[in-house]
Design a protein around this motif. Structure first.
Motif, mmCIF file in Angstrom:
data_model
loop_
_atom_site.group_PDB
_atom_site.id
_atom_site.type_symbol
_atom_site.label_atom_id
_atom_site.label_comp_id
_atom_site.label_asym_id
_atom_site.label_seq_id
_atom_site.Cartn_x
_atom_site.Cartn_y
_atom_site.Cartn_z
ATOM 1 N N LEU A 73 0.798 -1.216 0.000
ATOM 2 C CA LEU A 73 0.000 0.000 0.000
ATOM 3 C C LEU A 73 0.835 1.272 0.000
ATOM 4 O O LEU A 73 0.377 2.307 -0.469
ATOM 5 N N LEU A 74 2.049 1.221 0.520
ATOM 6 C CA LEU A 74 2.867 2.429 0.622
ATOM 7 C C LEU A 74 3.599 2.739 -0.683
ATOM 8 O O LEU A 74 3.608 3.894 -1.135
ATOM 9 N N CYS A 75 4.211 1.732 -1.266
ATOM 10 C CA CYS A 75 4.967 1.929 -2.513
ATOM 11 C C CYS A 75 4.485 0.927 -3.559
ATOM 12 O O CYS A 75 5.208 -0.001 -3.939
ATOM 13 N N PRO A 76 3.249 1.060 -4.012
ATOM 14 C CA PRO A 76 2.710 0.066 -4.942
ATOM 15 C C PRO A 76 3.282 0.173 -6.348
ATOM 16 O O PRO A 76 3.221 -0.784 -7.117
ATOM 17 N N ASP A 77 3.842 1.355 -6.675
ATOM 18 C CA ASP A 77 4.323 1.587 -8.037
ATOM 19 C C ASP A 77 5.352 2.708 -7.985
ATOM 20 O O ASP A 77 5.289 3.598 -7.125
ATOM 21 N N ALA A 78 6.302 2.675 -8.917
ATOM 22 C CA ALA A 78 7.354 3.696 -8.911
ATOM 23 C C ALA A 78 6.779 5.086 -9.127
ATOM 24 O O ALA A 78 7.152 6.054 -8.441
ATOM 25 N N LEU A 79 5.844 5.221 -10.075
ATOM 26 C CA LEU A 79 5.262 6.532 -10.348
ATOM 27 C C LEU A 79 4.474 7.051 -9.155
ATOM 28 O O LEU A 79 4.550 8.236 -8.806
ATOM 29 N N SER A 80 3.726 6.168 -8.500
ATOM 30 C CA SER A 80 2.969 6.577 -7.314
ATOM 31 C C SER A 80 3.904 7.029 -6.205
ATOM 32 O O SER A 80 3.623 8.005 -5.489
ATOM 33 N N THR A 81 5.013 6.330 -6.047
ATOM 34 C CA THR A 81 5.974 6.696 -5.008
ATOM 35 C C THR A 81 6.577 8.064 -5.273
ATOM 36 O O THR A 81 6.703 8.903 -4.366
ATOM 37 N N ILE A 82 6.966 8.341 -6.533
ATOM 38 C CA ILE A 82 7.576 9.626 -6.883
ATOM 39 C C ILE A 82 6.582 10.757 -6.696
ATOM 40 O O ILE A 82 6.891 11.796 -6.095
ATOM 41 N N LEU A 83 5.369 10.587 -7.206
ATOM 42 C CA LEU A 83 4.367 11.652 -7.110
ATOM 43 C C LEU A 83 3.982 11.932 -5.663
ATOM 44 O O LEU A 83 3.816 13.095 -5.271
ATOM 45 N N ALA A 113 -10.909 -5.162 0.164
ATOM 46 C CA ALA A 113 -10.836 -4.251 -0.975
ATOM 47 C C ALA A 113 -9.798 -4.744 -1.961
ATOM 48 O O ALA A 113 -8.736 -5.254 -1.575
ATOM 49 N N ALA A 114 -10.112 -4.595 -3.245
ATOM 50 C CA ALA A 114 -9.146 -4.830 -4.306
ATOM 51 C C ALA A 114 -8.388 -3.527 -4.565
ATOM 52 O O ALA A 114 -8.991 -2.461 -4.642
ATOM 53 N N VAL A 115 -7.071 -3.610 -4.660
ATOM 54 C CA VAL A 115 -6.218 -2.427 -4.835
ATOM 55 C C VAL A 115 -5.753 -2.364 -6.284
ATOM 56 O O VAL A 115 -5.111 -3.299 -6.779
ATOM 57 N N LEU A 116 -6.089 -1.275 -6.950
ATOM 58 C CA LEU A 116 -5.663 -1.048 -8.321
ATOM 59 C C LEU A 116 -4.766 0.190 -8.368
ATOM 60 O O LEU A 116 -5.095 1.230 -7.784
ATOM 61 N N VAL A 117 -3.639 0.066 -9.036
ATOM 62 C CA VAL A 117 -2.712 1.183 -9.212
ATOM 63 C C VAL A 117 -2.634 1.508 -10.690
ATOM 64 O O VAL A 117 -2.202 0.677 -11.491
ATOM 65 N N TRP A 118 -3.095 2.711 -11.024
ATOM 66 C CA TRP A 118 -3.184 3.152 -12.425
ATOM 67 C C TRP A 118 -3.932 2.110 -13.263
ATOM 68 O O TRP A 118 -3.536 1.780 -14.382
ATOM 69 N N GLY A 119 -5.002 1.550 -12.687
ATOM 70 C CA GLY A 119 -5.857 0.601 -13.402
ATOM 71 C C GLY A 119 -5.391 -0.837 -13.379
ATOM 72 O O GLY A 119 -6.077 -1.717 -13.918
ATOM 73 N N LYS A 120 -4.269 -1.122 -12.719
ATOM 74 C CA LYS A 120 -3.733 -2.486 -12.679
ATOM 75 C C LYS A 120 -3.896 -3.057 -11.277
ATOM 76 O O LYS A 120 -3.545 -2.414 -10.286
ATOM 77 N N TYR A 121 -4.420 -4.285 -11.199
ATOM 78 C CA TYR A 121 -4.598 -4.929 -9.898
ATOM 79 C C TYR A 121 -3.235 -5.345 -9.343
ATOM 80 O O TYR A 121 -2.439 -6.006 -10.020
ATOM 81 N N GLY A 178 -2.657 7.597 -7.552
ATOM 82 C CA GLY A 178 -2.904 6.540 -8.525
ATOM 83 C C GLY A 178 -3.482 5.265 -7.965
ATOM 84 O O GLY A 178 -3.561 4.260 -8.673
ATOM 85 N N VAL A 179 -3.904 5.263 -6.708
ATOM 86 C CA VAL A 179 -4.405 4.040 -6.074
ATOM 87 C C VAL A 179 -5.928 4.107 -5.968
ATOM 88 O O VAL A 179 -6.481 5.086 -5.462
ATOM 89 N N GLU A 180 -6.571 3.051 -6.431
ATOM 90 C CA GLU A 180 -8.023 2.941 -6.347
ATOM 91 C C GLU A 180 -8.385 1.727 -5.501
ATOM 92 O O GLU A 180 -7.807 0.645 -5.671
ATOM 93 N N LEU A 181 -9.322 1.900 -4.593
ATOM 94 C CA LEU A 181 -9.784 0.815 -3.739
ATOM 95 C C LEU A 181 -11.218 0.458 -4.091
ATOM 96 O O LEU A 181 -12.085 1.324 -4.113
ATOM 97 N N ARG A 182 -11.452 -0.821 -4.335
ATOM 98 C CA ARG A 182 -12.795 -1.310 -4.627
ATOM 99 C C ARG A 182 -13.217 -2.231 -3.487
ATOM 100 O O ARG A 182 -12.777 -3.375 -3.388
ATOM 101 N N LYS A 183 -14.085 -1.714 -2.627
ATOM 102 C CA LYS A 183 -14.467 -2.431 -1.424
ATOM 103 C C LYS A 183 -15.578 -3.458 -1.675
ATOM 104 O O LYS A 183 -16.419 -3.278 -2.552
#
Length: 278
Positions: free
Chosen positions: A36-46, A67-75, A91-96
């Motif tokens: 959840l903290l660093c799910p993707d390089a772009l999310s971490t930088i932003l 919840a399903a965690v999607l980062v920039w549309g990717k599970y 860039g993180v979306e949660l689908r509960k």
């Protein structure tokens, strides 16, 4: 002694392996936990550049929530535990989803039994959603998907049983198993599938009732005849054990009178049963 001790962990590993294989076949494997903290390089930088955005990073999950965690549309994984979680805000979306138990009623589903008789069946399904990934990423509206699959499974299973067999416990176990195979890929676990009502189509209900009554009468008469025959045979056998002897004609007449006496209480024999043979 050492062989037995060494064999215990091996047996436990085998049992766990078999259980996991069965769960995989039924589609009941759990989701992986997401980073959840660093799910993707772009999310971490932003999120590092926009550091104040972390003020909105706290998310609370109640008991029986996932919840399903999607980062920039990717599970990338799921949140499987309740409590407060820190989620990268960029860039993180949660689908509960909720994992509480639910029920579904099937009312008067038209099916045909193995004899081809049209009948109406009602049932009740208890289920729960166990996978956020399968329910919210791989399936659109899992509850509706379950409601659509249940009648098809009910028709398929009902066609394997006779009308009277559908009132037993065997169909419920098979219904649960078949429905689980159908909805396991949607993240749904079937807890039970029970039939609550069963009746013939109104157009043939009267004729089927008459047929059942006729079959019941035939079975009753068959049991009565078998009982009378057993009684007559045991009576003759007992009389012979007590020392009585009969000619073949008198023995047949005795059996004849005993059968008629058991089948018709008003019957009165005029024959001399115990008369000695000539």
């Amino acid at each position: 002694m050492s062989k037995e001790v060494r064999g215990v962990p091996f047996q436990q590993d085998m049992q766990q392996t078999l259980m996991s294989e069965e769960e995989d076949e039924m589609g009941l494997e759990d989701d992986v936990d997401a980073n959840l903290l660093c799910p993707d390089a772009l999310s971490t930088i932003l999120s590092s550049i926009c550091f104040p955005s972390w003020l909105c990073a706290l998310r609370m999950f109640e008991q029986n929530e996932r919840a399903a965690v999607l980062v920039w549309g990717k599970y990338v994984g799921s949140i499987n535990e309740p409590g407060i979680h820190v989620v990268n805000p960029c860039g993180v979306e949660l689908r509960k989803i909720t994992t509480v138990r639910k029920t579904l009623d099937i009312r008067e589903c038209g099916v045909t039994d193995t004899d081809g008789n049209p009948i109406y069946i009602s049932g009740n399904i208890a289920y729960r959603i166990f996978s956020a990934k399968k329910a919210m990423v791989e399936t659109q509206r899992p509850d509706e998907y379950t409601a659509d699959q249940a009648p098809m499974v009910l028709r398929k299973v009902a066609a394997r049983f006779h009308y009277d067999e559908l009132r037993g416990d065997a169909p419920s176990a098979l219904l649960s198993e078949e429905l689980q195979k159908a909805v396991g890929s949607a993240g749904v676990q079937v807890l039970k599938f029970q039939l609550t009502d069963l009746k013939y189509d109104p157009q043939i209900a009267s004729s089927m009732l008459a047929r059942q009554q006729a079959v019941a009468q035939v079975d009753a008469k068959r049991k009565l005849v078998h009982g009378a025959a057993d009684t007559a045979a045991s009576t003759v056998q007992r009389l012979k054990q007590l020392g009585h002897s009969f000619s073949p004609e008198n023995e047949q007449r005795l059996i004849h009178d005993l059968l008629l006496k058991n089948l018709d209480p008003d019957y009165k024999s005029s024959a001399v049963i115990m008369a000695p043979g000539r």
